[in-house]
Enzyme design. Structure first.
Site, PDB file in Angstrom:
ATOM      1  N   ASP A 107      43.648  25.662 -15.884  1.00  0.00           N
ATOM      2  CA  ASP A 107      43.052  24.681 -14.970  1.00  0.00           C
ATOM      3  C   ASP A 107      41.803  24.072 -15.603  1.00  0.00           C
ATOM      4  OD1 ASP A 107      42.110  23.197 -12.861  1.00  0.00           O
ATOM      5  OD2 ASP A 107      41.914  24.861 -11.462  1.00  0.00           O
ATOM      6  N   GLU A 128      46.655  22.182 -15.447  1.00  0.00           N
ATOM      7  CA  GLU A 128      46.227  21.639 -14.156  1.00  0.00           C
ATOM      8  C   GLU A 128      45.041  20.693 -14.301  1.00  0.00           C
ATOM      9  OE1 GLU A 128      44.550  23.504  -9.923  1.00  0.00           O
ATOM     10  OE2 GLU A 128      45.954  24.636 -11.171  1.00  0.00           O
ATOM     11  N   GLU A 153      45.021  18.138  -6.065  1.00  0.00           N
ATOM     12  CA  GLU A 153      44.113  18.732  -5.082  1.00  0.00           C
ATOM     13  C   GLU A 153      43.037  17.748  -4.638  1.00  0.00           C
ATOM     14  OE1 GLU A 153      40.725  21.321  -7.069  1.00  0.00           O
ATOM     15  OE2 GLU A 153      42.613  21.661  -8.112  1.00  0.00           O
ATOM     16  N   HIS A 161      47.489  23.912  -3.402  1.00  0.00           N
ATOM     17  CA  HIS A 161      46.159  24.330  -3.827  1.00  0.00           C
ATOM     18  C   HIS A 161      45.518  25.095  -2.674  1.00  0.00           C
ATOM     19  CE1 HIS A 161      41.738  23.764  -4.353  1.00  0.00           C
ATOM     20  NE2 HIS A 161      42.051  24.004  -5.613  1.00  0.00           N
TER      21      HIS A 161
END
Length: 391
Positions: free
Chosen positions: A200, A226, A252, A302
């Site tokens: 991420d 991500e 998200e 998320h």
């Protein structure tokens, strides 16, 4: 039945040690709960995404903007309420904090609906496609220490999360392209060759740097990359998806069905990650989920926040149809933050015990069966940690 009061509870405490991601370090854990009360004594609970001072600003939107719009309305008219509030706030923001605030209220209205019907949220949506949900453990956050120290820490922490029983794990990056590749290698070393892990970036990179990191990480076979670039950079997402041999995930920081329509039509995502506590609540999440599946894009929600957010997502993941289906369908996973979080572990009168279930059930958890969200926040706990409580 009528809505008589909406209250925001912004909770906070000092973390034992600083945590961080590519954008900042932080020393406080916060959560923003929304309580909707009715004249029949039925109360619903929701949660707004947005930490720190964002939560304080959202508290003003919930109590000073949204509450006056909906007082006296029937809480079961949640779609009517959603569109009334959205339409009246549209001129002042179709994304961001207005939608985060509406999300908490909407989730609470669904909680009320479940309590009125005597049904869990997943039943209201249409039923559970699965009675157990796979869970991945999120950890390996950045800390204000040297890269060498983080490399050693990430190796050990990744191994520890695997040993806890989670199905997979997720790490943060954001030190810079070359150092981030070292962190990715450290996590693969910690979990071994066959264990899934995800990376991420929290939109830390330009497209050029994202390609550098993405190509380097292919050797270590992560499951997804991500938020590699800024959420506004739809062209960058599409280019990365076409040019890398790793799943590209994100979403998200996207809001409502119109924002998600543009994101999905850009064809930049392998995996969609809607945030129900931000994009507009459960009502809008279900519309976004339908859009994702219409574009044949798998969804892994998320999840970031308190036990209220976790419980909400447990129901949503249970009720998510398989895509595309079959004897051995692709399964969504619950994202679970393994770092220090009292609002996840101690908020409820009866704990969800995610980590206990994961440890004893092969990395899966049971779907809540109580009405609505199926959870009850502890009011004494809320009063103790409410940073706006002047009593």
């Amino acid at each position: 039945m009528k809505i008589v009061r909406i209250t925001s509870h912004v909770l906070g405490y000092e973390l034992p040690e600083p945590l961080g991601y590519s954008q900042q370090y932080y020393t406080k854990r916060t959560a923003h709960l929304v309580e909707v009360e009715t004249d029949e004594g039925i109360t619903g609970w929701g949660e707004c995404f947005g930490a720190g001072n964002i939560a304080l600003a959202n508290k003003g939107i919930v109590e000073k903007v949204i509450q006056p719009m909906v007082l006296g309305m029937d809480p079961l008219d949640r779609d009517v309420i959603w569109h009334k509030v959205y339409n009246l706030m549209r001129d002042h923001g179709q994304k961001g904090m207005p939608l985060q605030s509406l999300s908490g209220v909407d989730i609470a209205l669904w909680d009320i609906a479940g309590k009125v019907a005597g049904l869990p949220l997943h039943k209201l949506i249409g039923g559970a496609h699965r009675d157990r949900i796979e869970v991945y453990g999120y950890g390996m956050m950045l800390r204000p220490e040297s890269a060498d120290s983080l490399v050693a820490r990430f190796t050990d922490e990744a191994a520890a999360i695997k040993d806890m029983g989670f199905k997979a794990t997720k790490m943060k990056i954001g030190l810079g392209p070359k150092e981030d590749v070292r962190l990715i290698e450290a996590v693969r070393r910690g979990v071994g060759d066959d264990y899934p892990f995800m990376v991420d970036a929290n939109h830390a990179y330009t497209t050029h740097d994202a390609f550098y990191v993405g190509r380097a990480m292919e050797e270590f076979d992560p499951y997804w990359f991500e938020e590699p670039v800024a959420p506004e950079d739809l062209d960058g997402y599409r280019e990365l998806r076409a040019g890398l041999r790793v799943n590209i995930s994100g979403g998200e920081a996207e809001f409502n069905r119109w924002g998600w329509r543009a994101l999905l039509e850009s064809r930049g995502l392998d995996i969609a990650q809607p945030e129900v506590c931000a994009l507009g609540g459960i009502s809008e999440y279900l519309r976004v989920l339908a859009l994702c599946h219409a574009h044949f894009t798998p969804v892994v929600n998320h999840v970031w926040g308190s036990a209220v957010a976790v419980a909400t997502n447990m129901h949503l993941l249970a009720a998510m149809p398989p895509l595309p289906g079959g004897l051995f369908p692709w399964e969504p996973m619950l994202e679970f933050d393994t770092t220090h979080n009292l609002f996840r572990d101690e908020l409820l009168t009866t704990s969800l015990d995610i980590q206990g279930q994961v440890a004893t059930s092969g990395g899966t958890i049971a779907v809540p069966g109580g009405p609505g969200l199926g959870v009850t926040p502890d009011r004494d706990f809320i009063r103790h940690y409410d940073i706006c409580n002047t009593s």
